[in-house]
Enzyme design. Structure first.
Site, mmCIF file in Angstrom:
data_model
loop_
_atom_site.group_PDB
_atom_site.id
_atom_site.type_symbol
_atom_site.label_atom_id
_atom_site.label_comp_id
_atom_site.label_asym_id
_atom_site.label_seq_id
_atom_site.Cartn_x
_atom_site.Cartn_y
_atom_site.Cartn_z
ATOM 1 C CB SER A 135 -6.164 6.963 10.923
ATOM 2 O OG SER A 135 -4.859 6.959 11.422
ATOM 3 C CG ASP A 179 -3.499 14.078 8.447
ATOM 4 O OD1 ASP A 179 -2.533 13.951 9.232
ATOM 5 O OD2 ASP A 179 -4.267 13.145 8.145
ATOM 6 C CG HIS A 195 -4.356 11.936 11.744
ATOM 7 N ND1 HIS A 195 -4.362 11.474 10.447
ATOM 8 C CD2 HIS A 195 -4.554 10.835 12.522
ATOM 9 C CE1 HIS A 195 -4.544 10.157 10.443
ATOM 10 N NE2 HIS A 195 -4.664 9.754 11.689
#
Lengths: 201, 382
Positions: free
Chosen positions: B157, B322, B355
């Site tokens: 991320s 995601d 995610h």
């Protein structure tokens, strides 16, 4: 040494930037990297092959030719685009050939010959879909959905204005075979074609 | 902490604080005269100093990536699933460095640290830092630790953005950049979610323009709402459905507005807990760093031009469900790398957790990550 690797290697110049469509476990790219200092990428969809490529240091991109195409690659961005034993497994081999020669100056294609005498003989005698070393699947589970013969492929190239620079024929174990060279569409099991765009006059 | 300690855990770890006296110039034009970075390390640095791996944390992460702080700890560090003996980032082979970024709230200098010029917490006076600033501070930390070149810089991320930034800012100081579930820049939708989170915080009456420390209070409601919104974007519709469905806490509808559905009570609990342990100003800062991140910005939006400077190899991984940083965002990064002729490998991993999948070990994720890091280790002689 596998004869097909040896033959392909001769057509790759030192430092060439290559794209390998359906690169498998990365054997060819790894070989070209070591022997020819070639750079480039392999495209693959088999998860185990992708993992193997990553572990051996071959740059591999998970990308499906049938569903994702090759739009993310720019025109003339490679010296050579390779496709070994995968043309017969894509939905539109004709379009893939166009794409290969959009991305690269040259293409190298290998595929199994469906007109090999053993396949012809098998079909004629048993009336069943033939199987061989190069085509070890059943009709219902084969990934090879677009089988063709050397003659078919060459006819398609003519139709598309693709020039065949070289053709080499090997047997199912990728070994050289003089008989196959003599009468390829009957005796050759696997052909290695080197293709390019016909020069516009 | 589980008893006995699992063999693939780094065990009990102790963070260390590194103090830096030389001012650091930041992208915003301000400088921090001096600052602290809190760091954890796992494994041993080899004699050639070639086996160091930097772990970069995401929005709400910190230096505690693996192991336990004490035998009473219930939960290990945030990426314990991937860091430890025999795990993808194998601490038997790598020297792993994990820090709390500048502007954080877990010991590194940030908005809740004391501003030397006022004697009070910085609060809103703490400069807005960028991903580039973090990378700069991480390079200074590397200097301090005697690490000339990382075997790999790894992050998920926002952490993946730091891994990408490293390849551009210090191309000769890393061999591999690993960006997992990341993005080359936020989309309008991403920024919109961040804005909702920031509005939730700044409109809380207890926020006091960021000086809540002086009022001995916390903008709990605002931070809770910010976290609730954020949390939804970390999960997938399917994983929320599987976890909570439409399950009620009691048997029947109550025709009111309390938390009746399990998912409501879960989000409230997560939000409340987070609002007690995380600093609201840090949350603002981290979301802004996300918004600003765009290495292509100075290259007319062409990331491949930015990548011309990079010389490391890249591993990019995305997860099928995601929707915060979709596989398409990772592919954008990969395509720019292809176009710049950088060495890159990419896979999209099928995982149902949205995610958050980058924190959850699934066979294919673990296999790929392990295979790649094994090769990195071989390359650097680890």
């Amino acid at each position: 040494m596998r004869a097909d690797l040896e033959i392909i290697q001769q057509w790759v110049k030192p430092g060439h930037h290559v794209l390998d469509l359906g690169c498998g476990d990365g054997t060819l790219l790894d070989f070209l990297k070591r022997e020819r200092n070639a750079s480039g990428f392999g495209l693959e969809i088999n998860p185990d092959h992708i993992t193997t490529c990553m572990n051996r240091g071959v740059s591999v991109i998970e990308q499906n030719l049938d569903t994702q195409g090759l739009d993310n690659f720019e025109d003339n961005s490679f010296d050579i685009v390779l496709m070994t034993q995968a043309l017969q497994a894509v939905r539109r081999p004709d379009k893939v050939l166009d794409e290969m020669l959009r991305l690269g100056n040259e293409g190298i294609v290998t595929f199994p010959n469906f007109a090999h005498w053993r396949l012809r003989w098998g079909l004629a005698l048993s009336g069943r879909m033939p199987e061989s070393d190069a085509l070890p699947y059943k009709w219902y589970n084969t990934p090879n959905i677009r089988l063709c013969t050397f003659k078919d492929f060459e006819a398609l190239c003519r139709q598309k204005g693709i020039r065949i620079k070289s053709r080499r024929v090997v047997d199912g174990q990728h070994q050289n075979n003089w008989l196959a060279r003599l009468w390829p569409n009957l005796l050759g099991e696997v052909a290695i074609y080197r293709i390019t765009r016909e020069k516009t006059k | 902490m589980p008893d006995p300690m699992p063999v693939d855990s780094v065990g009990v770890v102790t963070p260390q604080t590194y103090h830096f006296e030389t001012p650091i110039e930041l992208a915003c034009g301000q400088a921090l005269e001096h600052y602290d970075l809190v760091v954890e390390t796992y494994g041993e640095l080899n004699a050639d100093r070639t086996n160091a791996v930097l772990i970069c944390h995401a929005l709400s992460g910190n230096h505690h990536a693996a192991g336990y702080h004490s035998v009473d700890d219930r939960k290990p560090g945030w990426w314990d699933t991937c860091i430890g003996p025999g795990k993808p980032v194998d601490t038997n082979r790598f020297f792993v460095v994990s820090l709390n970024n500048l502007g954080g709230c877990h010991g590194s200098t940030g908005p809740n640290s004391t501003n030397p010029s006022t004697g009070k917490p910085f609060g809103p006076d703490f400069p807005v830092v960028t991903v580039g600033d973090w990378v700069k501070s991480q390079a200074l930390l590397a200097d301090r630790l005697g690490i000339e070149c990382w075997a790999a810089v790894v992050g998920g991320s926002l952490g993946g953005m730091q891994a990408l930034q490293w390849s551009l800012d210090y191309p000769n100081r890393l061999k591999h950049s690993v960006a997992i579930a990341s993005s080359p820049r936020l989309t309008a939708q991403n920024i919109a979610f961040n804005e909702v989170a920031r509005q939730a915080i700044t409109s809380d009456q207890e926020f006091h323009d960021g000086r809540y420390y002086d009022f001995d209070t916390l903008p709990r409601r605002g931070l809770m709402l910010a976290r609730m919104v954020g949390h939804i974007t970390y999960l997938s519709d399917a994983s929320m459905g599987e976890k909570f469905g439409r399950e009620l806490r009691d048997q029947a509808y109550k025709f009111g507005y309390d938390a009746e559905f399990q998912v409501e009570s879960y989000l409230r609990y997560q939000g409340e807990r987070f609002s007690e342990i995380f600093d609201a100003n840090t949350y603002l800062l981290m979301t802004r760093a996300l918004d600003y991140f765009d290495p292509s910005y100075e290259f007319g939006g062409d990331l491949s031009k930015a990548l011309a400077k990079a010389s490391c190899e890249f591993l990019v991984l995305s997860f099928s469900t995601d929707w915060r940083f979709t596989p398409a965002r990772s592919e954008e990064m990969v395509n720019a790398m292809i176009s710049a002729r950088r060495k890159v490998s990419y896979a999209e991993i099928d995982a149902p957790w949205g995610h958050d999948a980058f924190l959850i070990p699934t066979p294919r994720y673990t296999d790929i990550f392990t295979a790649y890091m094994d090769r990195v280790a071989r390359e650097v002689g680890a």
